[in-house]
Design a protein around this motif. Structure first.
Motif, PDB file in Angstrom:
ATOM      1  N   PRO A  45       0.425   1.342  -5.673  1.00 19.89           N
ATOM      2  CA  PRO A  45       0.308   2.747  -5.236  1.00 19.89           C
ATOM      3  C   PRO A  45       0.022   2.869  -3.742  1.00 19.89           C
ATOM      4  O   PRO A  45       0.475   3.816  -3.088  1.00 19.89           O
ATOM      5  N   GLY A  46      -0.703   1.888  -3.201  1.00 17.12           N
ATOM      6  CA  GLY A  46      -1.003   1.921  -1.772  1.00 17.12           C
ATOM      7  C   GLY A  46       0.265   1.921  -0.930  1.00 17.12           C
ATOM      8  O   GLY A  46       0.337   2.565   0.122  1.00 17.12           O
ATOM      9  N   ALA A  47       1.309   1.183  -1.406  1.00 13.90           N
ATOM     10  CA  ALA A  47       2.570   1.128  -0.660  1.00 13.90           C
ATOM     11  C   ALA A  47       3.175   2.521  -0.537  1.00 13.90           C
ATOM     12  O   ALA A  47       3.642   2.924   0.536  1.00 13.90           O
ATOM     13  N   TRP A  48       3.162   3.258  -1.644  1.00 15.51           N
ATOM     14  CA  TRP A  48       3.734   4.604  -1.613  1.00 15.51           C
ATOM     15  C   TRP A  48       2.954   5.508  -0.657  1.00 15.51           C
ATOM     16  O   TRP A  48       3.541   6.295   0.079  1.00 15.51           O
ATOM     17  N   SER A 174       0.013   8.509  -8.510  1.00 17.54           N
ATOM     18  CA  SER A 174      -1.048   9.505  -8.635  1.00 17.54           C
ATOM     19  C   SER A 174      -2.330   8.978  -7.993  1.00 17.54           C
ATOM     20  O   SER A 174      -2.568   7.772  -7.950  1.00 17.54           O
ATOM     21  N   PRO A 175      -3.157   9.883  -7.448  1.00 18.19           N
ATOM     22  CA  PRO A 175      -4.387   9.449  -6.784  1.00 18.19           C
ATOM     23  C   PRO A 175      -5.277   8.622  -7.700  1.00 18.19           C
ATOM     24  O   PRO A 175      -5.974   7.714  -7.235  1.00 18.19           O
ATOM     25  N   ALA A 176      -5.220   8.905  -9.017  1.00 18.76           N
ATOM     26  CA  ALA A 176      -6.041   8.128  -9.940  1.00 18.76           C
ATOM     27  C   ALA A 176      -5.622   6.658  -9.927  1.00 18.76           C
ATOM     28  O   ALA A 176      -6.459   5.751  -9.957  1.00 18.76           O
ATOM     29  N   ARG A 177      -4.304   6.420  -9.821  1.00 17.93           N
ATOM     30  CA  ARG A 177      -3.834   5.029  -9.771  1.00 17.93           C
ATOM     31  C   ARG A 177      -4.281   4.361  -8.485  1.00 17.93           C
ATOM     32  O   ARG A 177      -4.603   3.183  -8.456  1.00 17.93           O
ATOM     33  N   LEU A 182      -9.247   0.342  -5.688  1.00 13.42           N
ATOM     34  CA  LEU A 182     -10.367   0.222  -4.745  1.00 13.42           C
ATOM     35  C   LEU A 182     -11.038  -1.134  -4.903  1.00 13.42           C
ATOM     36  O   LEU A 182     -11.016  -1.709  -5.981  1.00 13.42           O
ATOM     37  N   PRO A 183     -11.670  -1.660  -3.834  1.00 12.43           N
ATOM     38  CA  PRO A 183     -12.395  -2.917  -3.983  1.00 12.43           C
ATOM     39  C   PRO A 183     -13.549  -2.769  -4.965  1.00 12.43           C
ATOM     40  O   PRO A 183     -14.071  -1.663  -5.189  1.00 12.43           O
ATOM     41  N   GLY A 184     -13.936  -3.893  -5.582  1.00 14.20           N
ATOM     42  CA  GLY A 184     -14.936  -3.894  -6.648  1.00 14.20           C
ATOM     43  C   GLY A 184     -16.221  -3.186  -6.298  1.00 14.20           C
ATOM     44  O   GLY A 184     -16.819  -2.512  -7.129  1.00 14.20           O
ATOM     45  N   ALA A 185     -16.653  -3.299  -5.031  1.00 17.28           N
ATOM     46  CA  ALA A 185     -17.933  -2.708  -4.668  1.00 17.28           C
ATOM     47  C   ALA A 185     -17.871  -1.189  -4.744  1.00 17.28           C
ATOM     48  O   ALA A 185     -18.884  -0.536  -4.952  1.00 17.28           O
ATOM     49  N   LEU A 186     -16.676  -0.628  -4.562  1.00 13.77           N
ATOM     50  CA  LEU A 186     -16.545   0.830  -4.602  1.00 13.77           C
ATOM     51  C   LEU A 186     -16.122   1.329  -5.966  1.00 13.77           C
ATOM     52  O   LEU A 186     -15.842   2.500  -6.154  1.00 13.77           O
ATOM     53  N   VAL A 191     -14.735   5.442 -10.254  1.00 11.77           N
ATOM     54  CA  VAL A 191     -14.806   5.980 -11.616  1.00 11.77           C
ATOM     55  C   VAL A 191     -15.345   7.403 -11.586  1.00 11.77           C
ATOM     56  O   VAL A 191     -14.850   8.286 -12.297  1.00 11.77           O
ATOM     57  N   ALA A 192     -16.353   7.629 -10.739  1.00 10.61           N
ATOM     58  CA  ALA A 192     -16.923   8.976 -10.655  1.00 10.61           C
ATOM     59  C   ALA A 192     -15.837   9.982 -10.274  1.00 10.61           C
ATOM     60  O   ALA A 192     -15.749  11.058 -10.867  1.00 10.61           O
ATOM     61  N   VAL A 193     -14.981   9.605  -9.316  1.00 12.54           N
ATOM     62  CA  VAL A 193     -13.922  10.522  -8.894  1.00 12.54           C
ATOM     63  C   VAL A 193     -12.916  10.743 -10.020  1.00 12.54           C
ATOM     64  O   VAL A 193     -12.499  11.869 -10.294  1.00 12.54           O
ATOM     65  N   VAL A 194     -12.549   9.642 -10.713  1.00 22.08           N
ATOM     66  CA  VAL A 194     -11.573   9.774 -11.801  1.00 22.08           C
ATOM     67  C   VAL A 194     -12.127  10.665 -12.913  1.00 22.08           C
ATOM     68  O   VAL A 194     -11.440  11.546 -13.434  1.00 22.08           O
ATOM     69  N   VAL A 195     -13.413  10.442 -13.255  1.00 19.16           N
ATOM     70  CA  VAL A 195     -14.027  11.269 -14.298  1.00 19.16           C
ATOM     71  C   VAL A 195     -14.043  12.732 -13.853  1.00 19.16           C
ATOM     72  O   VAL A 195     -13.728  13.632 -14.627  1.00 19.16           O
ATOM     73  N   ALA A 196     -14.358  12.958 -12.580  1.00 22.32           N
ATOM     74  CA  ALA A 196     -14.380  14.333 -12.078  1.00 22.32           C
ATOM     75  C   ALA A 196     -12.986  14.940 -12.136  1.00 22.32           C
ATOM     76  O   ALA A 196     -12.816  16.111 -12.492  1.00 22.32           O
ATOM     77  N   LEU A 197     -11.963  14.130 -11.819  1.00 19.93           N
ATOM     78  CA  LEU A 197     -10.587  14.636 -11.846  1.00 19.93           C
ATOM     79  C   LEU A 197     -10.183  15.057 -13.244  1.00 19.93           C
ATOM     80  O   LEU A 197      -9.471  16.040 -13.431  1.00 19.93           O
TER      81      LEU A 197
END
Lengths: 391, 603
Positions: A45-48, A174-177, A182-186, A191-197
């Motif tokens: 997804p980063g490539a897109w 999609s932004p969720a993908r 994201l790197p493991g530390a983040l 997950v918080a953002v995905v749950v909020a979405l």
């Protein structure tokens, strides 16, 4: 219907299901072959997003309507050929409508409020609203010149092209993908953002349901009062659901941590904090005029330190990823094509500003500068290299 | 595998422990069913297994709970996630990601399993649960049964040794419930998984249980034993056990098959001329309550009136031979009904009041799907109708159309002669009332007293009407309680009282027995019977076949938005394998529906 179709499937797996459990899972199973995926592995997804950002950057470098139209057509063609069959892909048309709305609003403002562009070709004369002397800088109505409308159109087209590029990125990945990479530390923040979405649509559905239920109590179901009245029950329901979700996530292993030796922990903190300070100082240096040479190196050093901190911080989390998006050659090509378009148009904007910013005073027909147009066409590369979704 | 050693749990702020003296062990590879009335601490025990009690909920846990040798005192829920899989009552609040495949992988990702192991287990679980076709689907687009299977799959992939399920089938239609239970049985039989499950609908699950853990009352010690043993004394039991107790069978049968083998004598006794299922049927009071209603309604009501020829129906005399279809039932079947309506539309006669509801070839389209198609039906006063069908067959759509929440895209709806979606809500509530699937949707205020006062005001009823109704329906609900703190049964009763304050002649209930125990359910049945006797027409959308058998005079089956059957309960449910209640299956070919009928006939 699906149940009956799945019947032979189940019978087949009855024999394979009782495989040795909980022992020797670390080894790759010898007898079991991974089934062939139904779809080709999707592009990272980063490539897109890099590709779309590149096209968007290119759009900000020019006001030439022909080049902008070419950019929009390029992104639209790639979306049409490469977008997956997911609900997020449908957001593209929403972005197209948003871009059209931006265009119309900008033109309306230019028509009604006038613009500072001096023009001689009057198209129509609107009745002018007499304003008191303290509102002298403002004009409502009056002459509408071809120059001012054209200027507004060019300007709005640039913004519309930028919006359409963002829409293309949304549709293709999609932004969720993206958050999943994201790197493991983040990871926790992701997950918080995905749950909020996913939570926002639920909340809206709740509001609709409760407002409808007001009818059952014999109260009008529309109006602002109805909305206020259901506010508290909706929030109570949302809170209950959040607590239930938190319990489920806890029971499913969210937040398991691995023990990390103290030196590693301290290094992580130092790297992250130092890195962020470096980024701040570097940005400041870049933006102030008298900073001189230290800005860019400091920014880069800060970024490197912060990224290293993040990478080290990932050791705290024992998580692995299921079918992670891989950065392969195709992803690299897609990202590069976007970057190339951005770089070439930036170059063109400095070497040949006249062609990329066609004048409106005096009125001239814009021409298509050949080599920047060819550069824009580089953005079509993804439609050749990206895997095609089965239709 | 799961061991409780003299456990008691006291929540913060509570003076009494919620459960105490809990001391049992679930051996590996067994399916143990946890039964008991609501509010006796079943969920507390289930959540203590996964460590959510007390780590997440707070409170004090005395004693010791161990799972696969791990003490929940020292292990947090997340550290037990590789040995215990927990699925709560509402699968939707369980999902973290948005597609099926990601959801199945989520638990394994948290555990840090290698990518190739995850991939293999996801594929296996997709096949095991029959989800392979749905792998890329967004979870929000799945049906209830599919969601429940995904929720079970999502805790299966980390290969837990124990599964804990809280009412896994309560929201599902009979077919979907069997699907889920078949999966659980396979897990126990093929993979040796230990399952601890709480469920109110014993008739669905008792046959799968190896052992039963009974919680007789609040804060009393639970007892563990074989299903047959425990059912002899349990305060909650399915109809098959009730019939067994009535007939004095020992050991008690737990499955329809066992009971059928024993039922030959009972069938013979019941076939004697004095007994007949129809004589015991509670007739809808239409004929007596409203003797001069509309002619059409009158002829309908006549079918339920006591028939002089029925004392010795051929069915009752013929003994073992299968009875011919009951000749006295003159229920117009749907096609005939439709034709008649097409050729001669019912003329609205000014002297007769309009029926509580009438639908004429109603079609409802919701976001490009046809939720209801060409539905035609009339609801007469005093009759109770059960609307049944799969999840998503259009049951809720039908009810929502009747209260005007949905506008039909074609056809006409009349409720007491009014068009519901064009009628102002304050007028409409005096003609039709709906208790929604989640009664909380109806309740806005923060105390029971305020809720009742608001209901009186909404319905322009005398102050205190709602409170009096509530106290009549279920005494002992304190005024100051928050509606969300009530038990499921109490909350349903409150919503029912709120709706009844406006005295609507047509009462609709959407899935009223979800989460209710047998005691709350039988109270609801009594209330609804009384209401029907007072002349209310009642429509229930339900998956609960036992409730329909107990209560309904008429059953309407829906499939894909179309009415596929419409007729008296005994005719419709007897012929359907998935909608027949247990007593019917046991005593077929005789048409008995409930244990109450059998008891009345024998006495």
């Amino acid at each position: 219907m699906s149940g009956s179709e799945a019947q032979p499937e189940r019978r087949r797996t009855t024999r394979t299901a009782p495989e040795p459990r909980r022992s020797g899972e670390r080894h790759t199973p010898s007898g079991v072959t991974a089934p062939r995926p139904a779809h080709p592995t999707p592009l990272h997804p980063g490539a897109w997003w890099l590709w779309a950002i590149g096209l968007g950057t290119a759009a900000t470098r020019t006001t030439n309507p022909l080049l902008l139209a070419l950019l929009i057509a390029t992104s639209a063609y790639v979306v049409a050929t490469c977008r997956p069959a997911s609900p997020a892909a449908r957001s593209y048309s929403a972005f197209l409508k948003l871009a059209l709305a931006v265009l119309l609003i900008r033109l309306t403002f230019a028509t009604v409020l006038g613009s500072p562009i001096p023009g001689t070709h009057t198209l129509v004369t609107l009745p002018e609203l007499p304003l008191p002397h303290w509102a002298q800088g403002i004009r409502v109505g009056g002459d509408v010149t071809a120059e001012s409308v054209l200027f507004a159109l060019y300007d709005a087209l640039r913004l519309a092209a930028l919006l359409i590029c963002v829409g293309a990125a949304n549709a293709l990945a999609s932004p969720a993908r993206l958050l999943k990479s994201l790197p493991g530390a983040l990871y926790e923040a992701g997950v918080a953002v995905v749950v909020a979405l996913t939570f926002a649509p639920n909340l809206i559905a709740d509001v609709h349901r409760l407002r409808a239920a007001r009818r059952l109590r014999g109260r009008p179901d529309s109006g602002i009062r109805g909305l206020l009245h259901v506010g508290l029950p909706v929030l109570e329901g949302a809170l209950e659901r959040s607590v239930a979700l938190a319990a489920a996530m806890d029971a499913r292993g969210y937040g398991r941590t691995a023990t990390v030796p103290a030196p590693v922990r301290r290094t992580t903190t130092a790297l992250t904090l130092g890195g962020l300070l470096g980024v701040c100082a570097g940005t400041y240096g870049l933006l102030t005029a008298e900073a001189g040479a230290y800005g860019l190196p400091l920014l880069l050093a800060g970024l490197t330190a912060a990224l290293a901190g993040l990478r080290l911080g990932g050791r705290r989390s024992p998580r692995t990823r299921y079918r992670p998006a891989r950065w392969d050659l195709r992803a690299g090509l897609v990202a590069c094509s976007g970057a190339a378009v951005a770089a070439l148009l930036t170059l063109a904007a400095t070497t040949d500003p006249a062609a990329l910013h066609p004048g409106v005073v005096p009125l001239t027909a814009p021409t298509l500068p050949l080599w920047p147009a060819a550069a824009v066409l580089l953005g079509l590369l993804p439609s050749l290299v990206a895997p095609k979704e089965p239709t | 595998m799961i061991r409780f050693e003299n456990v008691s749990v006291t929540y913060d702020g509570a003076t009494e422990p919620t459960v105490q003296g809990v001391d049992f062990e679930v051996p590996e590879g067994e399916l143990v069913l946890l039964v008991g009335p609501s509010g006796t601490g079943k969920s507390t025990i289930l959540n203590a297994v996964s460590g959510l009690v007390p780590h997440f909920t707070g409170g004090t846990l005395r004693g010791r709970v161990t799972v696969a040798g791990r003490d929940t005192r020292t292990h947090k829920p997340r550290e037990l996630s590789d040995v215990v899989g927990t699925v709560g009552q509402d699968p939707l609040s369980h999902f973290v990601t948005d597609t099926v495949e990601d959801e199945l992988a989520y638990g394994m990702e948290s555990l840090g399993l290698p990518a190739e192991v995850m991939r293999r287990r996801v594929e296996e679980t997709l096949d095991l649960l029959g989800l392979a076709d749905l792998r890329a689907r967004p979870i929000s687009t799945l049906s209830g049964g599919q969601q429940q299977r995904v929720a079970i799959g999502s805790v299966l992939t980390p290969h837990p040794t124990a599964l804990v399920l809280d009412e896994p089938t309560s929201a599902l239609d009979p077919a979907a419930a069997e699907e889920v239970l078949a999966v659980l049985q396979r897990l126990v039989h093929d993979l040796g998984t230990t399952v601890l499950m709480a469920e109110h609908r014993l008739e669905r699950v008792i046959q799968y249980a190896d052992q039963v853990l009974v919680l007789p009352a609040l804060a009393s010690a639970p007892q563990l034993g074989t299903p047959a043993e425990m059912m002899a004394t349990s305060p909650v039991y399915p109809p098959v056990v009730e019939l067994g107790r009535l007939a004095g069978w020992d050991p008690l049968p737990l499955t329809v098959r066992d009971a059928r083998r024993r039922a030959t004598d009972l069938r013979d006794r019941l076939a004697r001329p004095t007994h007949s299922p129809n004589a015991a049927t509670t007739a809808p009071p239409t004929a007596t309550a409203q003797p001069n209603s509309a002619p059409s309604a009158g002829s309908r009501a006549a079918r339920a009136a006591p028939d002089p020829t029925r004392g010795g129906t051929p069915q009752a005399r013929s003994g073992d031979t299968p009875p011919p279809p009951a000749p006295t039932r003159r229920w117009p079947t749907l096609p005939r009904n439709r034709n008649r309506n097409r050729t001669a539309p019912r003329p609205p006669t000014p002297t007769t009041p309009p029926p509580p509801a009438h639908l004429q070839s109603v079609t409802v389209t919701r976001t490009h799907t046809r939720a209801l198609h060409q539905a035609t039906l009339t609801i007469t006063p005093g009759e109770t109708i059960a609307v049944m069908g799969r999840n998503g067959a259009g049951k809720s759509t039908l009810l929502n159309t009747l209260v005007g929440l949905l506008e039909p895209s074609s056809g006409t709806v009349r409720v007491s002669g009014l068009t519901p979606h064009r009628t102002a809500p304050p007028t409409l509530i005096h003609h039709v009332g709906l208790v929604p699937q989640d009664p909380r949707d109806l309740l806005y205020t923060d105390t029971v007293a305020a809720e009742c006062a608001a209901a009186d005001q909404d319905a322009q009823a005398a102050p205190g009407t709602c409170r009096t109704l509530l106290s009549d329906l279920l005494p002992g609900i304190p005024d100051a309680t928050h509606p969300r703190d009530l038990s499921e049964g109490q909350r349903l009763t409150l919503a029912l009282a709120v709706v009844l304050t406006a005295r609507p002649p047509l009462l609709l209930l959407d899935e009223p027995t979800r989460g209710l125990d047998y005691a709350a359910k039988s109270r609801l049945v009594t209330h609804l019977r009384t209401l029907a006797a007072e002349g209310h027409a009642i429509v229930l959308a339900t998956h609960d076949v036992e409730l329909a058998a107990e209560l309904a005079h008429r059953v309407i089956l829906l499939a894909d938005g179309e009415v596929i059957a419409d007729g008296p309960t005994e005719d419709i449910v007897v012929s359907s394998p998935s909608f027949a209640p247990q007593v019917t299956k046991i005593l077929a070919p005789q048409k008995w529906l409930t244990v109450t009928q059998v008891r009345d006939a024998l006495s």
